[in-house]
Design a protein around this motif. Sequence first.
Motif, PDB file in Angstrom:
ATOM      1  N   THR A  38      41.611  26.757  25.519  1.00 22.18           N
ATOM      2  CA  THR A  38      42.550  26.965  26.631  1.00 22.18           C
ATOM      3  C   THR A  38      42.992  25.684  27.319  1.00 22.18           C
ATOM      4  N   GLU A 114      47.744  32.513  20.691  1.00 22.32           N
ATOM      5  CA  GLU A 114      47.238  33.549  21.596  1.00 22.32           C
ATOM      6  C   GLU A 114      46.098  34.361  20.988  1.00 22.32           C
ATOM      7  N   PRO A 115      46.181  34.725  19.697  1.00 25.48           N
ATOM      8  CA  PRO A 115      45.061  35.463  19.103  1.00 25.48           C
ATOM      9  C   PRO A 115      43.745  34.676  19.128  1.00 25.48           C
ATOM     10  N   VAL A 117      42.859  32.512  21.439  1.00 22.25           N
ATOM     11  CA  VAL A 117      42.403  32.614  22.825  1.00 22.25           C
ATOM     12  C   VAL A 117      41.813  33.992  23.089  1.00 22.25           C
ATOM     13  N   LYS A 118      42.479  35.031  22.584  1.00 20.99           N
ATOM     14  CA  LYS A 118      41.998  36.400  22.774  1.00 20.99           C
ATOM     15  C   LYS A 118      40.620  36.578  22.156  1.00 20.99           C
ATOM     16  N   LEU A 119      40.420  36.040  20.950  1.00 12.32           N
ATOM     17  CA  LEU A 119      39.120  36.149  20.289  1.00 12.32           C
ATOM     18  C   LEU A 119      38.039  35.411  21.076  1.00 12.32           C
ATOM     19  N   GLU A 121      38.074  34.891  24.306  1.00 11.23           N
ATOM     20  CA  GLU A 121      37.824  35.695  25.509  1.00 11.23           C
ATOM     21  C   GLU A 121      36.904  36.872  25.198  1.00 11.23           C
ATOM     22  N   LEU A 122      37.142  37.510  24.060  1.00  7.90           N
ATOM     23  CA  LEU A 122      36.290  38.627  23.652  1.00  7.90           C
ATOM     24  C   LEU A 122      34.857  38.158  23.415  1.00  7.90           C
ATOM     25  N   GLU A 125      33.106  37.867  26.731  1.00 11.71           N
ATOM     26  CA  GLU A 125      32.750  39.192  27.229  1.00 11.71           C
ATOM     27  C   GLU A 125      31.532  39.742  26.495  1.00 11.71           C
ATOM     28  N   GLN A 159      38.272  45.425  18.705  1.00 12.62           N
ATOM     29  CA  GLN A 159      39.454  44.700  19.190  1.00 12.62           C
ATOM     30  C   GLN A 159      39.622  43.373  18.452  1.00 12.62           C
ATOM     31  N   ALA A 160      38.503  42.710  18.205  1.00 12.61           N
ATOM     32  CA  ALA A 160      38.540  41.419  17.513  1.00 12.61           C
ATOM     33  C   ALA A 160      39.047  41.583  16.088  1.00 12.61           C
ATOM     34  N   THR A 163      42.792  42.145  16.321  1.00  9.26           N
ATOM     35  CA  THR A 163      43.471  40.906  16.727  1.00  9.26           C
ATOM     36  C   THR A 163      43.552  39.925  15.571  1.00  9.26           C
TER      37      THR A 163
END
Length: 213
Positions: A38, A114-115, A117-119, A121-122, A125, A159-160, A163
């Motif tokens: 990021t 973006e994917p 970053v999404k991964l 973030e997951l 979590e 979700q991963a 994505t």
Amino acid sequence: MSSIFSFFTPKDKKFQPLFEQAGSNVKKIAEALLVVVTTPDLEKRKEAIKEVERLEHVGDDITHSIFIELSKNFITPFDREDIHFLASAIDDIADYIQASAVNIELYNLTVITEPMVKLAELLVEMCIDLEKAIKELRSFKNIRVIADACVRINSAENQADYTCNLAIARLFEFETNAIELIKQKEVLQTLEIATDKCEDAANVLESILVKNA
């Protein structure tokens, strides 16, 4: 209730503290990875990658300590195989997070999508939930916390998968530079494997619940 779920009792002064250290450490690794993907500052990215590598080595030491204790102690707080599986799964998460961060640097990946970053973030979590669940093994007073954390980790892994698969499909559709495609695909898949390892850890925790319920 406490007599039923007593495999992690206050008497266990060896394995539980080590597992809590491992859970905290892997969460920190995931958070450092999120900085890697990021931050727009390349120097900060390099610093974050070094932090990922440092924490991975810390994790290796913790895993080694768990295995040493396993070899020294005939009486363990829960099944020996589950101790081994859980320690190995947490270690694998760290390994694949490190591989993701290092590959970003080695491949000189200039575009963080973006994917990715999404991964990342997951992963944060999932590792937060993993840390919460591991802490509850100390007293087992809130088994619902462990069960709910495992459900969320499994959901995040789904979700991963989606994505990652969608991102790779779009790469093949829109990316005309074959080398860039290979680089991004490799990083995406390594990130996704890290989420798989989180699910593996959650599966071990669910196994522990079943065996001790």
